[in-house]
Design a protein around this motif. Structure first.
Motif, PDB file in Angstrom:
ATOM      1  N   SER A   1       0.836  -1.212   0.000  1.00 17.15           N
ATOM      2  CA  SER A   1       0.000   0.000   0.000  1.00 17.15           C
ATOM      3  C   SER A   1       0.863   1.251   0.000  1.00 17.15           C
ATOM      4  N   SER A   2       2.004   1.193   0.712  1.00 17.76           N
ATOM      5  CA  SER A   2       2.868   2.372   0.808  1.00 17.76           C
ATOM      6  C   SER A   2       3.408   2.797  -0.557  1.00 17.76           C
ATOM      7  N   THR A   3       3.489   1.863  -1.516  1.00 17.74           N
ATOM      8  CA  THR A   3       3.963   2.209  -2.858  1.00 17.74           C
ATOM      9  C   THR A   3       3.009   3.193  -3.528  1.00 17.74           C
ATOM     10  N   TYR A   4       1.718   3.022  -3.288  1.00 20.66           N
ATOM     11  CA  TYR A   4       0.703   3.856  -3.931  1.00 20.66           C
ATOM     12  C   TYR A   4       0.326   5.069  -3.077  1.00 20.66           C
ATOM     13  N   GLU A   5       0.787   5.089  -1.830  1.00 21.71           N
ATOM     14  CA  GLU A   5       0.434   6.180  -0.928  1.00 21.71           C
ATOM     15  C   GLU A   5       1.667   6.923  -0.433  1.00 21.71           C
ATOM     16  N   SER A   6       2.745   6.821  -1.168  1.00 23.80           N
ATOM     17  CA  SER A   6       3.986   7.473  -0.786  1.00 23.80           C
ATOM     18  C   SER A   6       3.807   8.992  -0.773  1.00 23.80           C
ATOM     19  N   LYS A   7       4.377   9.608   0.247  1.00 22.81           N
ATOM     20  CA  LYS A   7       4.245  11.062   0.410  1.00 22.81           C
ATOM     21  C   LYS A   7       5.607  11.737   0.289  1.00 22.81           C
TER      22      LYS A   7
ATOM     23  N   GLY B   1       3.785   9.494   6.481  1.00 23.30           N
ATOM     24  CA  GLY B   1       3.345   8.140   6.199  1.00 23.30           C
ATOM     25  C   GLY B   1       2.139   8.142   5.289  1.00 23.30           C
ATOM     26  N   PRO B   2       1.702   6.955   4.883  1.00 21.06           N
ATOM     27  CA  PRO B   2       0.567   6.855   3.952  1.00 21.06           C
ATOM     28  C   PRO B   2      -0.710   7.500   4.472  1.00 21.06           C
ATOM     29  N   GLN B   3      -0.890   7.485   5.822  1.00 20.37           N
ATOM     30  CA  GLN B   3      -2.135   8.008   6.379  1.00 20.37           C
ATOM     31  C   GLN B   3      -2.145   9.528   6.520  1.00 20.37           C
TER      32      GLN B   3
ATOM     33  N   LYS C   1      -4.162   1.712  -7.396  1.00 22.04           N
ATOM     34  CA  LYS C   1      -3.799   0.511  -6.637  1.00 22.04           C
ATOM     35  C   LYS C   1      -4.872  -0.561  -6.784  1.00 22.04           C
TER      36      LYS C   1
ATOM     37  N   ASN D   1       1.217  13.836  -2.246  1.00 18.46           N
ATOM     38  CA  ASN D   1       1.533  12.527  -2.808  1.00 18.46           C
ATOM     39  C   ASN D   1       2.808  12.607  -3.638  1.00 18.46           C
TER      40      ASN D   1
END
Length: 522
Positions: free
Chosen positions: A70-76, A91-93, A422, A292
């Motif tokens: 998930s972190s691949t698509y939610e990288s900040k 973080g992703p959140q 994703k 993002n």
């Protein structure tokens, strides 16, 4: 001369070159074995080609784990207007946006130090020698040593025993071990002082105990090694009778987040998925931007597609490689008659086509193509295909199904909703909502498993894969054939020996008859 039954006669009687005759006969006899050896060599080359292909497929498979996170698509990505004072990671959140952070004070670690030098008679302390041999200015106090430190749970009492045979470094080690690493000490020869400090920053002692020190002791015999020998004390009494804490530090970081006063025991603070890191006080408020990381996701998807296309190219090249049947593997005898350059040129052709028209690879490639073409149940019929991300199959049939990326379209979809990107690419659920990358990986694993079952790997014995069993069977057949060749050669030699013996007997009989006829004429 009499011929023994165990002797091999090389034409002594007949004058024939028996060695050459048997050699020529055995060359003809060995032709089937040479074919078996060539078949064995070819299968070995084919096995190695399979294993090399599995290595390349494994390199591709290594990219899947990252593409499923998930972190691949939610990288900040973050930035700071005062990066020399405050930085951030997200973080992703973390929510995209701008944050105001004003740092007014950094967190510090509590440190206490000897009040003046501790050596006597101009001779410095040697922390590696026994305490009883040290030139302490004040008396050496040994025995129980008790002190306290403070953390989130409040006061933590520590007790160690100081022996006069201990070195100063030994005592520092006991203190660190007994406090679970919360307190450390060291001797500084330049200032001739001992420093005692907390390893964590922050203010944990808000009360009056030990004058509010983070490392405190009650005095008396139980802390005499600190207060008397090392001259480290909680505080110093002023002329007016008040006490001033000697310890320096042990403070919290203070900052404003979007105008709200906040504190932190350390110089970092995790707030809503944004981890702030303080390195200095700010000049007014710093602005932290969070968004993002579109470039990172673009790069990872592009690298994945490039690797997939590389796999397509490699598999296509190997399965369409021409096989030159007129160039079988060379035998040992053939090698001996050729130069190194001739051998190299020959084997370049003879090793070509080891995986030509291979069905395992062809079906695997077809399965991966089908996986890419399928649709994903995202709940949105207008956004459920790979093409909806700007990734399509090449229209050139020579590319054999390579993928092409429309960078503008892919970036647009990433910017609009990386979560939906994703959902199409990565979803571990089963059924029609399974992500395309997950489906391609399923096909890839199946291909690699079938290749391993057929060609094995370095961890499998010959009996644990199909080609290994075939190669061992070939080896057995070659061994049996070699034994039969030896028997055949022995038979030829026996036959020629019998012929030599027969000729010898005829010669003897002829000689005898000639002697008889010659004798009758006298």
């Amino acid at each position: 001369m009499m011929i023994s039954n165990n002797m091999r006669i090389g034409g002594l009687v007949s004058g024939m070159d028996i060695d050459s005759l048997v050699g020529d006969l055995m060359k003809a006899e060995r032709i089937p074995m040479q074919k078996m050896e060539q078949d064995q060599t070819w299968m070995t080359w084919q096995r190695d080609a399979y294993r090399e292909m599995n290595t390349k497929l494994s390199e591709f498979q290594n990219l899947f784990s990252d593409m499923k996170l998930s972190s691949t698509y939610e990288s900040k990505i973050t930035s700071s207007s005062q990066s020399d004072a405050v930085t951030a990671t997200a973080g992703p959140q973390a929510q995209d946006g701008s944050y105001s952070v004003e740092v007014s004070a950094l967190a510090s670690k509590a440190t206490n130090v000897s009040q003046g030098g501790i050596s006597a008679d101009g001779e410095k302390i040697d922390p590696s020698k026994a305490l009883k041999d040290q030139p302490f200015k004040n008396n050496l106090v040994t025995g129980p040593l008790e002190f306290s430190y403070f953390n989130e749970a409040g006061e933590q009492a520590v007790s160690v025993t100081v022996n006069d045979t201990d070195t100063l470094n030994d005592v520092f080690g006991k203190i660190n071990e007994a406090s679970d690493g919360a307190v450390r000490g060291f001797y500084d020869a330049n200032s001739d002082k001992v420093f005692l400090e907390r390893t964590d920053s922050g203010n944990f002692n808000d009360g009056d105990m030990f004058l509010g020190a983070e490392i405190g002791f009650n005095g008396g015999t139980a802390s005499g090694f600190f207060t008397d020998t090392l001259n480290i004390k909680n505080g110093t009494q002023q002329p007016d009778g008040s006490w001033v804490k000697n310890e320096v530090g042990g403070t919290d970081a203070t900052f404003k987040y979007n105008g709200i006063e906040m504190t932190s025991k350390s110089n970092s603070y995790d707030l809503g998925g944004v981890k702030l890191q303080f390195t200095n006080t700010t000049n007014g408020a710093a602005t932290i931007n969070v968004q993002n990381d579109d470039d990172a996701l673009m790069d990872k998807i592009t690298a994945f597609v490039d690797k997939y296309n590389e796999v397509i190219e490699t598999v296509t090249e190997k399965t369409s490689e021409e096989r030159f049947r007129d160039y079988p593997p060379l035998t040992k005898e053939q090698r001996e008659e050729m130069s190194e350059s001739e051998i190299e040129l020959w084997e370049e052709k003879s090793q070509s086509g080891t995986l030509r028209n291979d069905q395992i690879l062809a079906r695997g490639l077809s399965g991966m193509r089908t996986a890419w073409y399928s649709d994903v149940n995202t709940g949105d019929p207008n956004f459920n295909l790979l093409a909806d991300l700007g990734i399509t199959t090449s229209s050139n049939y020579r590319d054999n199904g390579k993928l092409e990326i429309d960078p503008a379209k892919l970036r647009e979809e990433i910017q609009n909703d990386p979560g939906k990107v994703k959902e199409i690419l990565s979803n571990s659920s089963e059924g029609d909502s399974r992500g395309l990358i997950n489906r391609v990986e399923d096909q890839l694993k199946n291909v690699m498993s079938r290749i391993t079952d057929k060609a094995g790997n370095e961890f499998r014995t010959g009996q644990q894969y199909t080609m290994g069993r075939q190669l061992e069977s070939m080896e057995d057949r070659i061994g049996d054939f070699e034994r039969r060749l030896q028997q055949t050669e022995n038979r030829y030699w026996d036959q020629f020996t019998q012929m030599e013996k027969a000729i010898q007997r005829m010669n003897q009989q002829s000689s005898y008859m000639m002697q008889q006829f010659g004798g009758g004429g006298q």
